[in-house]
Scaffold this motif. Structure first.
Motif, mmCIF file in Angstrom:
data_model
loop_
_atom_site.group_PDB
_atom_site.id
_atom_site.type_symbol
_atom_site.label_atom_id
_atom_site.label_comp_id
_atom_site.label_asym_id
_atom_site.label_seq_id
_atom_site.Cartn_x
_atom_site.Cartn_y
_atom_site.Cartn_z
ATOM 1 N N GLY A 1 0.779 -1.233 0.000
ATOM 2 C CA GLY A 1 0.000 0.000 0.000
ATOM 3 C C GLY A 1 0.810 1.280 0.000
ATOM 4 O O GLY A 1 0.246 2.374 0.023
ATOM 5 N N LYS A 2 2.144 1.163 -0.080
ATOM 6 C CA LYS A 2 3.000 2.346 -0.010
ATOM 7 C C LYS A 2 3.817 2.506 -1.286
ATOM 8 O O LYS A 2 4.466 1.567 -1.736
ATOM 9 C CB LYS A 2 3.935 2.236 1.197
ATOM 10 C CG LYS A 2 4.808 3.466 1.415
ATOM 11 C CD LYS A 2 5.684 3.286 2.650
ATOM 12 C CE LYS A 2 6.581 4.509 2.856
ATOM 13 N NZ LYS A 2 7.446 4.355 4.048
ATOM 14 N N LEU A 3 3.784 3.723 -1.857
ATOM 15 C CA LEU A 3 4.583 4.021 -3.036
ATOM 16 C C LEU A 3 6.038 4.193 -2.610
ATOM 17 O O LEU A 3 6.351 5.014 -1.746
ATOM 18 C CB LEU A 3 4.080 5.303 -3.707
ATOM 19 C CG LEU A 3 4.817 5.756 -4.978
ATOM 20 C CD1 LEU A 3 4.608 4.749 -6.105
ATOM 21 C CD2 LEU A 3 4.333 7.146 -5.412
ATOM 22 N N LEU A 4 6.928 3.432 -3.219
ATOM 23 C CA LEU A 4 8.319 3.420 -2.793
ATOM 24 C C LEU A 4 9.241 4.080 -3.812
ATOM 25 O O LEU A 4 9.030 3.991 -5.023
ATOM 26 C CB LEU A 4 8.785 1.987 -2.541
ATOM 27 C CG LEU A 4 8.026 1.207 -1.459
ATOM 28 C CD1 LEU A 4 8.647 -0.170 -1.279
ATOM 29 C CD2 LEU A 4 8.025 1.959 -0.138
ATOM 30 N N GLU A 5 10.301 4.732 -3.314
ATOM 31 C CA GLU A 5 11.339 5.320 -4.142
ATOM 32 C C GLU A 5 12.429 4.275 -4.405
ATOM 33 O O GLU A 5 12.511 3.256 -3.725
ATOM 34 C CB GLU A 5 11.945 6.539 -3.449
ATOM 35 C CG GLU A 5 10.937 7.621 -3.094
ATOM 36 C CD GLU A 5 10.303 8.246 -4.330
ATOM 37 O OE1 GLU A 5 10.984 8.302 -5.384
ATOM 38 O OE2 GLU A 5 9.129 8.649 -4.249
ATOM 39 N N ARG A 6 13.302 4.583 -5.380
ATOM 40 C CA ARG A 6 14.375 3.635 -5.704
ATOM 41 C C ARG A 6 15.231 3.316 -4.492
ATOM 42 O O ARG A 6 15.620 2.164 -4.279
ATOM 43 C CB ARG A 6 15.258 4.165 -6.830
ATOM 44 C CG ARG A 6 16.387 3.176 -7.160
ATOM 45 C CD ARG A 6 17.341 3.649 -8.231
ATOM 46 N NE ARG A 6 18.465 2.726 -8.313
ATOM 47 C CZ ARG A 6 18.491 1.629 -9.060
ATOM 48 N NH1 ARG A 6 17.455 1.317 -9.805
ATOM 49 N NH2 ARG A 6 19.554 0.836 -9.058
ATOM 50 N N SER A 7 15.527 4.327 -3.693
ATOM 51 C CA SER A 7 16.380 4.103 -2.524
ATOM 52 C C SER A 7 15.762 3.115 -1.541
ATOM 53 O O SER A 7 16.466 2.448 -0.792
ATOM 54 C CB SER A 7 16.656 5.427 -1.817
ATOM 55 O OG SER A 7 15.436 6.008 -1.376
#
Length: 429
Positions: free
Chosen positions: A411-417
């Motif tokens: 449910g969480k949009l994640l960044e590349r890091s």
């Protein structure tokens, strides 16, 4: 001109008539007593059909016990509802002949169904081909466990067992609406075939009470232009395995070659070792598309086995519109089983490029592991529009050219890091 056209029409109608001929195996003495072999009677049916210009070998309702059958030019196979071709569990019923196994040209035991240089060959259901593999599986595990006690490995070829279907150097092949069950070894092996359709088939082998080892659902070995659609596959190895050769000089041998232009769509993958695997005997795979499929397992969706003893190129691979449950979305790992450089001074490496994975909605154990051998070249991997429920929120990778877009985990949009991590490579690589 009129004479030429008339002759052409007559030849066309004759060929159509011949192909429409049907040959019922019970008319040639095949019996429904599943304890008595009908190999000779069914082979006689095939031979007679060939002698009369070709036609369809028809298996009626009932269970027919057979050893290896050899189809000939212009012959086909149809299994009616309730029909079962049941394989003998006596390896003596499968002749030891020139063949192809595990990416190597070698003599091996014939399959239950064999077709060599039979263009336009087809197998149609809705009946069943059953390999009756239990005895072979038990023998395999017994040998493996016995050798394991003294610190040795078992190769797949040590316990003699037949494949279910082997089709070699045949173009325009169709396998449709048939049940393929309980193979002693690989289920459907196609080698040096072009223009292949496998549609609406149900392919299975068990994990228990006795696991069916090395019963790959479909093995594509030096094949081009293949469509696998609307199938259910659950086997105790790879559901679909892409092959083509192995070893440091495999790319130089004429019996090896590429697998190209493959479409896998609208399939459901049940329990297996992987839904689609490139390896462990692959030298070149180009233009592979997997789309609109469902996964119902705990294994990798796309699995690349990187052999450090083989030059490999895997490129132009697209995976899209996949839903369900899997172990991981992508797995790229070293594969050193039966590693063998022989006397070669070659220093093989793998090249992986242009992989697109998009529109994936799954629950999984982890997102993926993208770590080849030290010398492998990996680039152009694009992963986007992923919606996953996962125990892990990272794609484990050391490569900079792995791009992510719109990855939602738990449910969480994640960044590349947040998506990348890199573990130490396994020892020996």
């Amino acid at each position: 001109m009129r004479s030429f056209l008339l002759t052409s029409i007559i030849l066309f109608l004759f060929a159509k008539n011949v192909n429409a001929q049907e040959f019922l195996i019970t008319d040639y003495g095949a019996g429904k007593d599943s304890t008595l072999l009908s190999t000779a009677e069914i082979q006689k049916t095939i031979d007679d059909a060939f002698a009369k210009g070709g036609g369809t070998i028809v298996v009626p309702k009932g269970t027919f016990l057979v050893g290896a059958l050899f189809f000939k030019k212009n012959t086909k196979l149809k299994l009616l509802k309730g029909a079962v071709l049941k394989g003998s569990d006596d390896i003596k019923q499968y002749p030891f002949i020139p063949s192809r196994m595990e990416g190597v040209k070698q003599d091996y035991f014939a399959a239950l169904i064999n077709a060599y240089k039979v263009d336009d060959f087809s197998i149609n259901g809705p009946g069943e081909i059953n390999g009756n593999g239990h005895k072979f599986w038990v023998a395999f595990w017994h040998r493996r466990d016995s050798l394991k006690k003294i610190g040795k490995e078992t190769t797949n070829l040590e316990v003699h067992r037949p494949r279910l279907i082997f089709i070699w150097k045949s173009d325009n092949v169709a396998i449709k609406n048939v049940k393929l069950r309980n193979s002693g070894f690989w289920t459907t092996h196609l080698y040096q075939c072009n223009n292949v359709t496998i549609d609406s088939c149900d392919i299975r082998s068990p994990f228990k009470p006795v696991a069916a080892p090395s019963t790959d659902g479909v093995d594509l070995d030096v094949c081009k232009n293949v469509v696998i659609s609307n199938c259910y596959i659950s086997v105790n190895d790879d559901a679909i395995a892409i092959k083509g050769g192995k070893g440091p000089t495999a790319h130089k041998l004429e019996e090896n070659g590429p697998v190209e232009d493959i479409l896998i769509e609208n399939c459901t993958f049940g329990p297996a070792h992987a839904s689609v695997t490139l390896g462990s005997e692959s030298i070149y795979v180009n233009n592979l598309t997997i789309r609109n499929c469902k996964v119902e397992n705990d294994c990798p969706l796309l699995n690349l086995k990187m052999r450090p003893d083989t030059y490999q190129v895997f490129e132009n691979i697209k995976v899209e519109n996949i839903s369900g449950r899997c172990g991981s979305i992508i797995s790229i790992k070293p594969w050193k089983q039966f590693f063998d450089l022989g006397s070669s001074n070659e220093k093989p490496f793998g090249t992986v490029k242009n992989i697109s994975i998009s529109n994936i909605n799954v629950s999984c154990q982890n997102l993926g592991y993208i770590q080849g051998n030290k010398q492998d070249l990996v680039s152009g991997i694009r992963i986007k529009n992923i919606k996953a429920v996962s125990k892990s929120n990272s794609f484990n990778t050391k490569y900079s050219d792995v791009k992510f877009e719109n990855i939602v985990v738990n449910g969480k949009l994640l960044e590349r890091s947040q998506l990348t991590a890199s573990e130490q490579m396994p020892k020996g690589f």
